[in-house]
Design an enzyme around this catalytic site. Structure first.
Site, PDB file in Angstrom:
ATOM      1  N   GLU A 175       0.848  -1.198   0.000  1.00 38.54           N
ATOM      2  CA  GLU A 175       0.000   0.000   0.000  1.00 38.54           C
ATOM      3  C   GLU A 175       0.884   1.248   0.000  1.00 38.54           C
ATOM      4  OE1 GLU A 175      -2.437   1.549  -0.797  1.00 38.54           O
ATOM      5  OE2 GLU A 175      -4.096   1.337   0.600  1.00 38.54           O
ATOM      6  N   ASP A 176       0.339   2.357  -0.484  1.00 40.26           N
ATOM      7  CA  ASP A 176       1.115   3.609  -0.485  1.00 40.26           C
ATOM      8  C   ASP A 176       1.074   4.285   0.886  1.00 40.26           C
ATOM      9  OD1 ASP A 176      -1.590   4.253  -0.687  1.00 40.26           O
ATOM     10  OD2 ASP A 176      -1.349   5.696  -2.309  1.00 40.26           O
TER      11      ASP A 176
ATOM     12  N   ASP B  38      -4.025   5.789   6.207  1.00 39.56           N
ATOM     13  CA  ASP B  38      -4.498   7.071   6.744  1.00 39.56           C
ATOM     14  C   ASP B  38      -5.533   6.758   7.837  1.00 39.56           C
ATOM     15  OD1 ASP B  38      -5.165   9.727   7.049  1.00 39.56           O
ATOM     16  OD2 ASP B  38      -6.041   9.976   5.080  1.00 39.56           O
TER      17      ASP B  38
ATOM     18  N   PHE C 168      -1.357  16.444   3.592  1.00 37.79           N
ATOM     19  CA  PHE C 168      -1.652  15.685   2.384  1.00 37.79           C
ATOM     20  C   PHE C 168      -0.364  15.537   1.589  1.00 37.79           C
ATOM     21  CE2 PHE C 168      -3.401  14.393  -1.616  1.00 37.79           C
ATOM     22  CZ  PHE C 168      -4.388  13.523  -1.192  1.00 37.79           C
TER      23      PHE C 168
ATOM     24  N   ARG D 181       2.065  11.873  -9.239  1.00 37.20           N
ATOM     25  CA  ARG D 181       2.515  10.489  -8.980  1.00 37.20           C
ATOM     26  C   ARG D 181       3.955  10.288  -9.439  1.00 37.20           C
ATOM     27  NH1 ARG D 181      -2.020   7.481  -7.581  1.00 37.20           N
ATOM     28  NH2 ARG D 181      -3.946   7.972  -8.662  1.00 37.20           N
TER      29      ARG D 181
HETATM   30  P1  IMP Z   1      -7.638   5.392   4.374  1.00 39.75           P
HETATM   31  O1  IMP Z   1      -8.792   4.488   4.099  1.00 39.75           O
HETATM   32  O2  IMP Z   1      -8.102   6.686   4.981  1.00 39.75           O
HETATM   33  O3  IMP Z   1      -6.549   4.764   5.176  1.00 39.75           O
HETATM   34  O4  IMP Z   1      -7.102   5.843   2.957  1.00 39.75           O
HETATM   35  C1  IMP Z   1      -6.149   5.162   2.268  1.00 39.75           C
HETATM   36  C2  IMP Z   1      -5.995   5.678   0.861  1.00 39.75           C
HETATM   37  O5  IMP Z   1      -6.271   7.084   0.773  1.00 39.75           O
HETATM   38  C3  IMP Z   1      -4.553   5.558   0.419  1.00 39.75           C
HETATM   39  O6  IMP Z   1      -4.311   4.325  -0.189  1.00 39.75           O
HETATM   40  C4  IMP Z   1      -4.404   6.705  -0.554  1.00 39.75           C
HETATM   41  O7  IMP Z   1      -4.799   6.318  -1.837  1.00 39.75           O
HETATM   42  C5  IMP Z   1      -5.346   7.754  -0.028  1.00 39.75           C
HETATM   43  N1  IMP Z   1      -4.648   8.742   0.796  1.00 39.75           N
HETATM   44  C6  IMP Z   1      -4.716   8.914   2.141  1.00 39.75           C
HETATM   45  N2  IMP Z   1      -3.940   9.923   2.560  1.00 39.75           N
HETATM   46  C7  IMP Z   1      -3.332  10.402   1.439  1.00 39.75           C
HETATM   47  C8  IMP Z   1      -2.364  11.454   1.208  1.00 39.75           C
HETATM   48  O8  IMP Z   1      -1.885  12.170   2.101  1.00 39.75           O
HETATM   49  N3  IMP Z   1      -1.985  11.610  -0.086  1.00 39.75           N
HETATM   50  C9  IMP Z   1      -2.448  10.862  -1.113  1.00 39.75           C
HETATM   51  N4  IMP Z   1      -3.336   9.876  -0.933  1.00 39.75           N
HETATM   52  C10 IMP Z   1      -3.783   9.654   0.320  1.00 39.75           C
END
Ligand code: IMP
Length: 169
Positions: free
Chosen positions: A92-93, A96, A145, A158
């Protein structure tokens, strides 16, 4: 627009090598499948896979969950390959809120993989809503962000070789 650097290309490279060494050792007797979550993880996965010292396969999941910079928490997996009896390492990237990755893990577990672990380039613990076990982590980031090295803001940035902060109003 100039994106302020948070994690340099050199630091990322060094960390990818460290993670690849750890994963190679831990998974030396496994039938490893790197399962990248599109699109954010594709740059990280490509570098990680090329640095591994063991054979590995890769596949990708396309998940719909995100618009702009807010997580909806609801996901739909467009395509899930067969994972039965596979040693799956989710790549995963960024984690959050944790909602996306936990929903993905639940879906994957239904397929009965032999093992399931998670590797994430970034962790943003400030906004966590659900507990997440990250087995292999690159860096913790502040509540900002972030973009670059695969991560986007509305599909842009990206291709940056580093991770930087996007000035969201
Ligand atoms: P979560 O469900 O809130 O944990 O969101 C996860 C996904 O949200 C990640 O895989 C990203 O694609 C996107 N995401 C969350 N925070 C960021 C950020 O700071 N920059 C870019 N994408 C983000």
């Amino acid at each position: 627009m100039k994106i302020q650097s948070l994690i340099s290309e050199r630091r990322i490279k060094r960390k990818v090598k460290e993670l690849a060494e750890e994963i190679s050792w831990d998974c030396r007797n496994k039938d490893l499948l790197l399962l990248g979550i599109l699109k954010g993880s594709f740059v990280f996965l490509a570098d990680l896979m090329r640095t591994l010292e063991i054979p590995a396969e890769c596949d990708f999941l396309k998940v719909r969950s995100y618009a702009g910079d807010k997580s909806s928490g609801k996901i739909r997996i467009d395509f899930l390959p067969s994972l039965k009896k596979r040693d799956v390492l989710l790549v995963e990237d960024i984690i959050d809120t944790g909602l996306t990755i936990n929903s993905i893990k639940e879906e994957i577990k239904k397929q009965k993989p032999r093992s399931l672990k998670l590797c994430s380039l970034l962790n943003k613990p400030a906004r966590r809503k659900q507990k997440v076990k990250i087995d292999y982590l690159g860096f913790e980031v502040p509540d900002k962000f972030v973009v670059g090295y695969g991560l986007d803001y509305e599909e842009k940035f990206r291709n940056l070789p580093y991770v930087g902060i996007y000035p969201v109003k």
